[in-house]
Design a protein around this motif. Structure first.
Motif, short mmCIF file in Angstrom:
data_model
loop_
_atom_site.label_atom_id
_atom_site.label_comp_id
_atom_site.label_asym_id
_atom_site.label_seq_id
_atom_site.Cartn_x
_atom_site.Cartn_y
_atom_site.Cartn_z
N LEU A 29 11.58 10.22 21.48
CA LEU A 29 11.27 11.56 20.53
C LEU A 29 12.38 10.43 19.54
CD1 LEU A 29 11.09 15.01 22.06
CD2 LEU A 29 9.03 13.98 20.86
N SER A 30 13.25 10.12 19.49
CA SER A 30 14.67 9.28 19.11
C SER A 30 13.28 8.43 18.12
CB SER A 30 15.73 9.09 19.61
OG SER A 30 15.04 8.02 20.93
N ILE A 31 12.56 7.65 18.94
CA ILE A 31 11.91 6.44 18.25
C ILE A 31 10.90 6.73 17.09
CG2 ILE A 31 10.47 4.29 18.49
CD1 ILE A 31 10.97 4.69 21.41
N LEU A 32 10.67 8.10 17.00
CA LEU A 32 9.78 8.43 16.69
C LEU A 32 10.65 8.90 14.77
CD1 LEU A 32 7.46 10.65 18.22
CD2 LEU A 32 6.82 8.72 18.12
N ASN A 33 11.52 9.29 14.82
CA ASN A 33 12.42 9.52 13.50
C ASN A 33 11.41 11.30 13.04
OD1 ASN A 33 14.35 9.48 11.24
ND2 ASN A 33 12.82 8.82 9.86
N LEU A 34 11.97 11.72 13.89
CA LEU A 34 11.02 13.03 13.71
C LEU A 34 11.95 14.59 13.42
CD1 LEU A 34 9.25 14.23 16.99
CD2 LEU A 34 7.92 13.84 14.32
N SER A 35 11.78 15.07 12.33
CA SER A 35 13.00 16.29 12.36
C SER A 35 13.50 16.97 13.60
CB SER A 35 12.67 16.82 10.77
OG SER A 35 11.48 17.84 11.88
N GLU A 36 14.96 17.22 13.51
CA GLU A 36 15.48 18.23 14.11
C GLU A 36 14.18 19.35 14.31
OE1 GLU A 36 18.71 20.54 15.37
OE2 GLU A 36 19.40 19.45 13.76
N TYR A 37 13.71 19.61 13.26
CA TYR A 37 12.42 20.92 14.02
C TYR A 37 11.87 20.64 14.77
CZ TYR A 37 8.76 24.02 12.80
OH TYR A 37 7.79 25.73 13.13
N ASN A 79 0.41 22.79 35.03
CA ASN A 79 0.42 22.27 33.79
C ASN A 79 0.51 22.38 32.27
OD1 ASN A 79 -2.67 21.86 34.68
ND2 ASN A 79 -2.95 23.88 35.14
N TRP A 80 1.82 22.87 32.01
CA TRP A 80 2.41 22.89 30.85
C TRP A 80 2.95 21.67 31.35
CZ3 TRP A 80 3.55 25.06 26.53
CH2 TRP A 80 3.26 26.50 26.27
N ASP A 81 3.60 21.39 32.71
CA ASP A 81 4.20 19.55 32.53
C ASP A 81 3.49 18.61 32.38
OD1 ASP A 81 7.30 18.52 34.01
OD2 ASP A 81 5.60 17.77 34.87
N ARG A 82 2.56 19.46 33.28
CA ARG A 82 0.90 17.23 32.75
C ARG A 82 0.60 17.42 31.21
NH1 ARG A 82 -4.38 17.66 32.80
NH2 ARG A 82 -4.88 20.46 32.51
N ILE A 83 0.57 17.86 30.62
CA ILE A 83 -0.22 18.33 29.10
C ILE A 83 1.24 17.42 28.36
CG2 ILE A 83 -0.71 19.27 27.87
CD1 ILE A 83 -2.56 18.81 29.79
N LEU A 84 2.67 17.56 28.47
CA LEU A 84 3.54 17.80 27.81
C LEU A 84 3.98 16.12 28.17
CD1 LEU A 84 6.18 17.43 26.41
CD2 LEU A 84 7.01 18.33 28.57
N HIS A 85 3.30 16.04 29.40
CA HIS A 85 3.14 14.24 29.97
C HIS A 85 2.28 13.55 29.26
CE1 HIS A 85 6.49 15.20 32.38
NE2 HIS A 85 7.43 14.15 32.16
N LEU A 86 1.57 14.34 29.48
CA LEU A 86 0.35 13.25 28.41
C LEU A 86 0.51 12.91 27.05
CD1 LEU A 86 -3.28 15.15 30.44
CD2 LEU A 86 -2.31 12.74 30.39
N MET A 87 1.08 14.46 25.73
CA MET A 87 1.19 14.19 24.80
C MET A 87 2.21 13.44 24.60
SD MET A 87 1.47 18.25 24.17
CE MET A 87 2.57 18.17 23.05
N VAL A 88 3.31 13.63 25.65
CA VAL A 88 4.15 11.70 25.88
C VAL A 88 3.74 10.46 25.46
CG1 VAL A 88 6.81 10.80 26.69
CG2 VAL A 88 6.08 13.43 26.51
N SER A 89 2.99 10.12 26.58
CA SER A 89 2.07 8.91 26.62
C SER A 89 0.92 8.45 25.15
CB SER A 89 1.55 9.58 28.33
OG SER A 89 -0.41 10.51 27.59
N VAL A 90 0.14 9.66 24.78
CA VAL A 90 0.01 9.08 23.01
C VAL A 90 1.16 9.24 22.38
CG1 VAL A 90 -2.34 9.90 24.68
CG2 VAL A 90 -0.58 12.16 22.68
N LEU A 91 1.77 9.19 22.14
CA LEU A 91 3.27 9.31 21.20
C LEU A 91 3.10 7.44 21.02
CD1 LEU A 91 6.53 11.82 22.16
CD2 LEU A 91 4.79 11.59 20.31
N ASP A 96 4.45 4.10 19.52
CA ASP A 96 6.05 3.43 19.84
C ASP A 96 6.52 2.77 18.82
OD1 ASP A 96 5.28 3.48 22.68
OD2 ASP A 96 4.37 1.55 21.88
N ARG A 97 6.68 3.16 17.66
CA ARG A 97 7.23 3.66 16.72
C ARG A 97 8.02 4.05 15.38
NH1 ARG A 97 1.97 2.80 15.60
NH2 ARG A 97 1.16 3.73 13.63
N GLN A 98 7.82 4.45 14.13
CA GLN A 98 8.45 5.80 13.56
C GLN A 98 7.76 6.19 12.92
OE1 GLN A 98 11.49 5.27 10.15
NE2 GLN A 98 13.35 4.12 12.03
#
Length: 326
Positions: A105-113, A186-198, A200-202
């Motif tokens: 997440l730190s790569i994305l420059n997301l807000s803390e919220y 399934n919470w864990d599985r969908i979370l990791h799918l979400m991370v996989s589609v993030l 690679d840049r801000q």
């Protein structure tokens, strides 16, 4: 760019900061679970996630406003037959992949919220089976945003849906993750799918909502998700004149005048809109839509629109129960 809603919220914050004391801002979040089953069947748990902002305010609300909203959320779900539990960063950190996800997440420059929105997935993916979640050894369970209030999703209905789903990831507001049921796996599985589609840049727009939508678009049926559109997206009031038959007594919110009968308008709940819906999501956008349409209930104007959502949510739930459930 700053949206119109965000500009209004920021203006309200400037006013609120002058009127609410430092002691009010400094309250800590409370984690609680209540039950009034009186020895009867175990109630299901509705979870939410909240981590206080160290600045004392976030997203158009001061800490006092968040606490009011959390309390209204707890009261509404408890009245509908649920126990409640507020998850925090401490719960999210228990997940073995917290550091890895946070690094991503730190790569994305997301807000803390927006980072916190991902933390709730980690917290839910750590919940083990048992503990009253009414899903046996599946863990995980139900989660809603704390600005989401129950309509027809009673505790009994929640237990029934959990039983028939066998833990499958189920969202009741499409790609908006304001009301979800899933097993821990399934919470864990969908979370990791979400991370996989993030990306690679801000990309400050890579919110959990957008990531969930992207998972559905890229993986389709293979993602193993059920999507329903069963959440009302704003305050479901309608206007009526005071001399109309069965007219309500609820006044609409007026930003610049005291709450008096200016034009004879009253607000009544649109029970037809609520019929068949699991919950109502009183989001920032839904709140501003209601204000602009004159469908936001009258609250203490000194609270401000966003900071007063707890009071407005409590008012709506009382109206809904009196007008639609009698």
């Amino acid at each position: 760019t700053t949206s119109a809603c965000e500009k209004i919220a920021l203006r309200e914050l400037q006013i609120l900061e002058e009127t609410i004391s430092e002691s009010d801002r400094g309250r800590n979040a409370t984690t609680f679970s209540t039950s009034d089953n009186d020895g009867g069947a175990q109630r299901p748990i509705m979870h939410t996630f909240y981590e206080p902002d160290p600045k004392g305010y976030c997203c158009g609300m001061l800490e006092d406003g968040h606490q009011r909203l959390l309390k209204a959320w707890e009261e509404s779900w408890s009245a509908a037959g649920w126990d409640t539990q507020i998850l925090t960063l401490k719960d999210a950190r228990k997940h073995e992949d917290f550091d890895a996800v946070q690094k991503r997440l730190s790569i994305l420059n997301l807000s803390e919220y927006d980072q916190k929105c991902y933390w709730r997935w980690l917290a839910m993916a750590f919940i083990k089976g048992g503990g009253g979640a009414h899903n046996g050894d599946l863990g995980g369970g139900w989660m809603s945003d704390y600005d989401t209030f129950p309509l027809e999703l009673t505790g009994d209905e929640g237990k029934r849906l959990a039983d028939v789903s066998s833990g499958k990831f189920t969202t009741f507001s499409m790609h908006v993750p304001c009301l979800i049921y899933a097993s821990r796996e399934n919470w864990d599985r969908i979370l990791h799918l979400m991370v996989s589609v993030l990306p690679d840049r801000q990309d400050a727009t890579a919110t959990d909502m957008r990531s969930l939508l992207k998972v559905a678009q890229e993986f389709g049926d293979s993602a193993g998700m059920l999507w329903y559109d069963q959440t009302v997206k704003t305050f479901p009031y309608t206007k009526t004149k005071k001399d109309d038959e069965d007219a309500g007594e609820r006044l609409p919110y007026r930003r610049h005048v005291e709450y008096e009968d200016v034009d004879g308008e009253r607000l009544v709940v649109d029970c037809n809109t609520c019929k068949g819906m699991k919950a109502v999501h009183l989001s920032h956008r839904g709140t501003m839509d209601a204000v602009q349409s004159g469908l936001y209930p009258a609250i203490d104007r000194h609270l401000g629109v966003m900071n007063g959502r707890g009071e407005a949510g409590r008012i709506f739930m009382n109206d809904y129960r009196e007008q639609c459930l009698q």
